[in-house]
Design a protein around this motif. Structure first.
Motif, mmCIF file in Angstrom:
data_model
loop_
_atom_site.group_PDB
_atom_site.id
_atom_site.type_symbol
_atom_site.label_atom_id
_atom_site.label_comp_id
_atom_site.label_asym_id
_atom_site.label_seq_id
_atom_site.Cartn_x
_atom_site.Cartn_y
_atom_site.Cartn_z
ATOM 1 N N LEU A 25 6.101 15.558 -7.431
ATOM 2 C CA LEU A 25 6.690 16.857 -7.747
ATOM 3 C C LEU A 25 6.973 16.965 -9.242
ATOM 4 N N ALA A 26 7.396 15.858 -9.865
ATOM 5 C CA ALA A 26 7.635 15.872 -11.308
ATOM 6 C C ALA A 26 6.357 16.236 -12.060
ATOM 7 N N ILE A 27 5.237 15.690 -11.625
ATOM 8 C CA ILE A 27 3.954 15.947 -12.291
ATOM 9 C C ILE A 27 3.426 17.336 -11.948
ATOM 10 N N ALA A 28 3.372 17.643 -10.655
ATOM 11 C CA ALA A 28 2.737 18.891 -10.207
ATOM 12 C C ALA A 28 3.543 20.124 -10.573
ATOM 13 N N MET A 29 4.862 20.031 -10.470
ATOM 14 C CA MET A 29 5.709 21.199 -10.700
ATOM 15 C C MET A 29 6.394 21.145 -12.063
ATOM 16 N N GLY A 30 7.137 20.086 -12.320
ATOM 17 C CA GLY A 30 7.881 19.995 -13.562
ATOM 18 C C GLY A 30 7.019 19.950 -14.794
ATOM 19 N N ILE A 31 5.850 19.287 -14.703
ATOM 20 C CA ILE A 31 4.971 19.151 -15.865
ATOM 21 C C ILE A 31 3.814 20.146 -15.818
ATOM 22 N N ALA A 32 2.967 20.052 -14.803
ATOM 23 C CA ALA A 32 1.753 20.876 -14.768
ATOM 24 C C ALA A 32 2.057 22.367 -14.697
ATOM 25 N N ARG A 33 3.115 22.764 -14.013
ATOM 26 C CA ARG A 33 3.426 24.188 -13.863
ATOM 27 C C ARG A 33 4.412 24.682 -14.912
ATOM 28 N N PHE A 34 5.586 24.059 -14.958
ATOM 29 C CA PHE A 34 6.668 24.620 -15.754
ATOM 30 C C PHE A 34 6.650 24.212 -17.221
ATOM 31 N N THR A 96 -4.384 19.965 -16.554
ATOM 32 C CA THR A 96 -3.286 20.102 -17.525
ATOM 33 C C THR A 96 -3.730 19.633 -18.899
ATOM 34 N N GLY A 97 -4.356 18.474 -18.970
ATOM 35 C CA GLY A 97 -4.819 17.949 -20.242
ATOM 36 C C GLY A 97 -5.895 18.796 -20.886
ATOM 37 N N LEU A 98 -6.801 19.352 -20.073
ATOM 38 C CA LEU A 98 -7.900 20.162 -20.611
ATOM 39 C C LEU A 98 -7.409 21.455 -21.277
ATOM 40 N N MET A 99 -6.192 21.900 -20.936
ATOM 41 C CA MET A 99 -5.640 23.087 -21.600
ATOM 42 C C MET A 99 -5.544 22.878 -23.110
ATOM 43 N N GLY A 100 -5.363 21.639 -23.544
ATOM 44 C CA GLY A 100 -5.276 21.348 -24.970
ATOM 45 C C GLY A 100 -6.606 21.069 -25.618
ATOM 46 N N VAL A 101 -7.678 21.082 -24.837
ATOM 47 C CA VAL A 101 -9.009 20.796 -25.380
ATOM 48 C C VAL A 101 -9.787 22.080 -25.635
ATOM 49 N N VAL A 102 -9.704 23.044 -24.703
ATOM 50 C CA VAL A 102 -10.463 24.292 -24.836
ATOM 51 C C VAL A 102 -9.635 25.326 -25.598
ATOM 52 N N SER A 103 -10.318 26.339 -26.123
ATOM 53 C CA SER A 103 -9.646 27.383 -26.904
ATOM 54 C C SER A 103 -9.889 28.780 -26.367
ATOM 55 N N TRP A 173 -0.157 19.758 -24.533
ATOM 56 C CA TRP A 173 -0.930 19.576 -23.300
ATOM 57 C C TRP A 173 -1.507 18.163 -23.196
ATOM 58 N N ILE A 174 -2.062 17.652 -24.295
ATOM 59 C CA ILE A 174 -2.674 16.326 -24.253
ATOM 60 C C ILE A 174 -1.617 15.245 -24.068
ATOM 61 N N GLY A 175 -0.461 15.423 -24.712
ATOM 62 C CA GLY A 175 0.628 14.459 -24.530
ATOM 63 C C GLY A 175 1.098 14.401 -23.091
ATOM 64 N N LEU A 176 1.157 15.569 -22.439
ATOM 65 C CA LEU A 176 1.555 15.608 -21.032
ATOM 66 C C LEU A 176 0.529 14.916 -20.144
ATOM 67 N N LEU A 177 -0.741 15.017 -20.517
ATOM 68 C CA LEU A 177 -1.800 14.308 -19.785
ATOM 69 C C LEU A 177 -1.519 12.812 -19.783
ATOM 70 N N ILE A 182 0.569 7.850 -16.900
ATOM 71 C CA ILE A 182 1.488 6.704 -16.850
ATOM 72 C C ILE A 182 2.377 6.791 -15.610
ATOM 73 N N LEU A 183 2.924 7.968 -15.345
ATOM 74 C CA LEU A 183 3.803 8.141 -14.191
ATOM 75 C C LEU A 183 3.082 7.876 -12.874
ATOM 76 N N VAL A 184 1.885 8.455 -12.729
ATOM 77 C CA VAL A 184 1.185 8.333 -11.447
ATOM 78 C C VAL A 184 0.700 6.914 -11.213
ATOM 79 N N ALA A 185 0.483 6.167 -12.289
ATOM 80 C CA ALA A 185 0.032 4.780 -12.132
ATOM 81 C C ALA A 185 1.075 3.950 -11.395
ATOM 82 N N PHE A 186 2.350 4.270 -11.591
ATOM 83 C CA PHE A 186 3.427 3.511 -10.963
ATOM 84 C C PHE A 186 3.552 3.801 -9.469
ATOM 85 N N ILE A 187 3.164 4.989 -9.043
ATOM 86 C CA ILE A 187 3.413 5.364 -7.641
ATOM 87 C C ILE A 187 2.127 5.578 -6.850
#
Length: 404
Positions: A25-34, A96-103, A173-177, A182-187
């Motif tokens: 939820l932290a990744i999908a909602m807190g980061i990717a959405r909000f 989420t990460g690709l948002m910082g790659v395309v223009s 965007w890239i930093g959030l990627l 890192i977060l998902v690797a733990f869980i």
């Protein structure tokens, strides 16, 4: 789709599922959405993104969320929830990460739509999986911890985005990627189906679920209005604070406060549900959220914005937790479908909110009217919830509310 009751036999396993759900939820909602709320001002200043275009991007994300919600209600996942969750988490992080790659604005629209879809699937599937594990294992008090993942993700992204975006909006965007990987690797290994045994419903339970479902249509409407009312503040709060005289320095902090307030709020509302059922806490939370949305407009200074952020952050995930848990209690034989329908109505409100707010802001050159309208919608939700409670009273709507 009929889902039998589930009994989890390993508390260590359900704890892992809870931790995995929290991070998802932290990744999908807190980061990717909000996180879009925090990055939006940087994109507006550095890419000439208009308020209307910003509203379209938010609506595209919410449309994807809506599509996923209704699809999740139709698709029979069976024992494959964990597999689908892994796929959706990976897709969510990538888009989420690709948002910082395309223009290109067109590509942004596509990426936000896909990210919204993955977020919607994650929310429905993770909620279904975690609630099944915790409630069947008599650990309902920990539901609040699960939904606190959204607030954690908001606070984390709110703290990091100003640093990541120091030189360019792309860095956000890239930093959030990187952080999400890192977060998902733990869980990753914690995304699993609970060990379970199937138990058939008793006849009295079936009869009770039919009676309890009388309140469900009101919940759908209320949750849809919540989606419409809260999303305006959730999308434009930071941008609004930036344009308030002498408040630009506080804009990033306002969103961090929202996230910090959201983390413990779900535990508090879980406690309230255990004491009062779900109707009264829902009404109280909606009232407080309406005040939180309008307060920065009525009192445009640190006190107003700070208190408004606390009230908003302290209620929006609490409302989701209360509504989703209530829906599952009202429809015990179709928990995933009930969650999907609730999320779908919520998604409809989220689509209408940013588009309508964008048009109003462009027409009036002010955020204030849109925020006032959003608060009005939340007041209407309170009225609907009260009416639903009264109309369902003959059926004793809180009789079998989840108790903690």
């Amino acid at each position: 789709m009929t889902r039998p009751n589930i009994k989890v036999t390993d508390k260590a396993a359900s704890t892992k599922i809870l931790i995995g759900g929290f991070v998802m939820l932290a990744i999908a909602m807190g980061i990717a959405r909000f996180s879009y709320t925090s990055i939006l001002p940087f994109m507006q200043s550095q890419t000439n993104l208009s308020i209307t275009e910003a509203g379209y991007l938010a609506a595209s994300n919410n449309l994807g969320y809506l599509v996923a919600a209704f699809c999740a209600g139709i698709i029979t996942f069976g024992e494959r929830r964990s597999t689908h969750l892994r796929i959706q988490v990976g897709l969510c992080i990538l888009t989420t990460g690709l948002m910082g790659v395309v223009s290109s604005f067109s590509w942004w629209m596509i990426l936000r739509f896909i990210a919204g879809m993955s977020s919607g699937f994650i929310f429905v599937l993770a909620s279904s999986l975690v609630l099944d594990a915790l409630l069947a294992d008599n650990r309902g008090k920990r539901i609040g911890i699960f939904y606190g993942g959204v607030g954690f993700g908001i606070a984390l992204s709110g703290l990091l985005i100003p640093l990541f975006s120091l030189h360019s909006w792309r860095g956000g965007w890239i930093g959030l990627l990187v952080i999400s990987i890192i977060l998902v690797a733990f869980i990753w290994s914690y995304i699993q189906e609970p060990k379970k045994q199937h138990i058939s419903l008793k006849g009295s339970d079936k009869e009770s679920s039919i009676k309890e479902s009388k309140l469900f249509p009101y919940l759908l409407v209320v949750y849809g209005l919540e989606g419409l009312g809260y999303i305006v503040s959730a999308t434009f709060l930071v941008s609004y604070v930036k344009q308030v005289p002498n408040m630009d320095f506080f804009s990033d902090y306002s969103w961090i406060i929202v996230g910090v307030a959201a983390v413990p709020s779900t535990i508090f509302w879980s406690w309230c549900m255990g004491k009062m059922g779900y109707v009264k806490p829902l009404i109280i939370a909606l009232i407080l959220q309406a005040i939180g949305v309008i307060l920065p407009v009525l009192v445009p200074n640190i006190v107003g914005v700070g208190l408004g952020s606390i009230l908003f952050g302290g209620t929006f995930m609490g409302i989701s937790m209360l509504a989703i848990t209530a829906a599952r209690a009202l429809k015990p034989t179709g928990g995933s479908q009930a969650i999907a329908w609730m999320t779908g109505f919520f998604g409809i409100g989220q689509i209408l909110g940013p588009i309508g707010a964008g048009f109003v802001m462009d027409a009036t050159n002010s955020f204030s009217i849109s925020l006032a309208l959003a608060a009005s919608v939340l007041v209407i939700a309170v009225i609907v919830m009260i009416v639903g409670s009264v109309m369902s009273k003959g059926k004793n709507p809180e009789k079998n509310a989840v108790q903690f």
